[in-house]
Design a protein around this motif. Structure first.
Motif: not given
Length: 188
Positions: A26-29, A31, A56, A58, A62, A144-145, A188
């Motif tokens: 998963e790519r977490k961009e 923000k 980002y 990857e 987790d 988490d974020s 994120f």
């Protein structure tokens, strides 16, 4: 003949199974990102900010597996000075004595390896400044974020030698530390 058939069947099963394996990357961009810098000299220090252009992480479930960040070096700002002094320092940092932003408007960080221990990753990456790429190690705290880190960068590895006591004699109180600090907060 039986050995050949068994070998072919084993290969078919192995490759067939691999074809149905799906990647969970998963790519977490990012923000929002904040990069605060601190440069030290014998008689004090200066602080400021630089803008994150994009980035980002990857993730495989987790587990952090990679990532890339692009920093807009033209946005270097000094936050501890005002007026002409602030403008002079910002101009000098953007000049070829330091980051040469006219020819090198971006810096990049590419994560190559990350080892997890609790919520912290020991990260190894390639940092490119002024067209020079060097390996760098740092710890990244994951939530988490978001994520955060503090990194010390040896500027001389990137050809930034201005005011370094390692390269110039008789600087006295005007010597500038070879390392600058970056505090990074990502959302994120």
């Amino acid at each position: 003949m039986k050995t050949t058939i068994k070998t072919l069947l084993v290969l078919a099963v192995v490759f067939g199974t691999a074809a149905f394996t799906t990647s969970t990357i998963e790519r977490k961009e990012v923000k929002e990102g904040t990069i605060t810098w601190k440069g030290k000299k014998i008689l004090g220090s200066h602080t400021g900010t630089i803008d994150l252009k994009s980035g980002y992480l990857e993730m495989d479930g987790d587990a952090l597996t990679g990532g890339e960040f692009i920093v807009d070096m033209t946005t270097i700002v000094c936050t501890d000075l005002e007026g002409d002094t602030k403008g002079k320092l910002e101009g000098h940092l953007k000049s070829d004595d330091f980051f040469g932003v006219e020819n090198h408007p971006i810096a990049t960080l590419t994560i190559k390896k990350a080892t997890k221990s609790g919520n912290t990753y020991a990260v190894t990456g390639d940092l490119m400044i002024k067209g020079v790429t060097e390996s760098i190690d740092f710890d990244l705290e994951m939530g988490d974020s978001g994520a955060s880190t503090s990194v010390k960068v040896d500027r001389t590895k990137y050809g930034i030698k201005y005011g370094s006591g390692d390269f110039f004699d008789s600087l006295g109180d005007n010597a500038i530390s070879n390392k600058f600090e970056l505090d990074v907060v990502l959302k994120f």
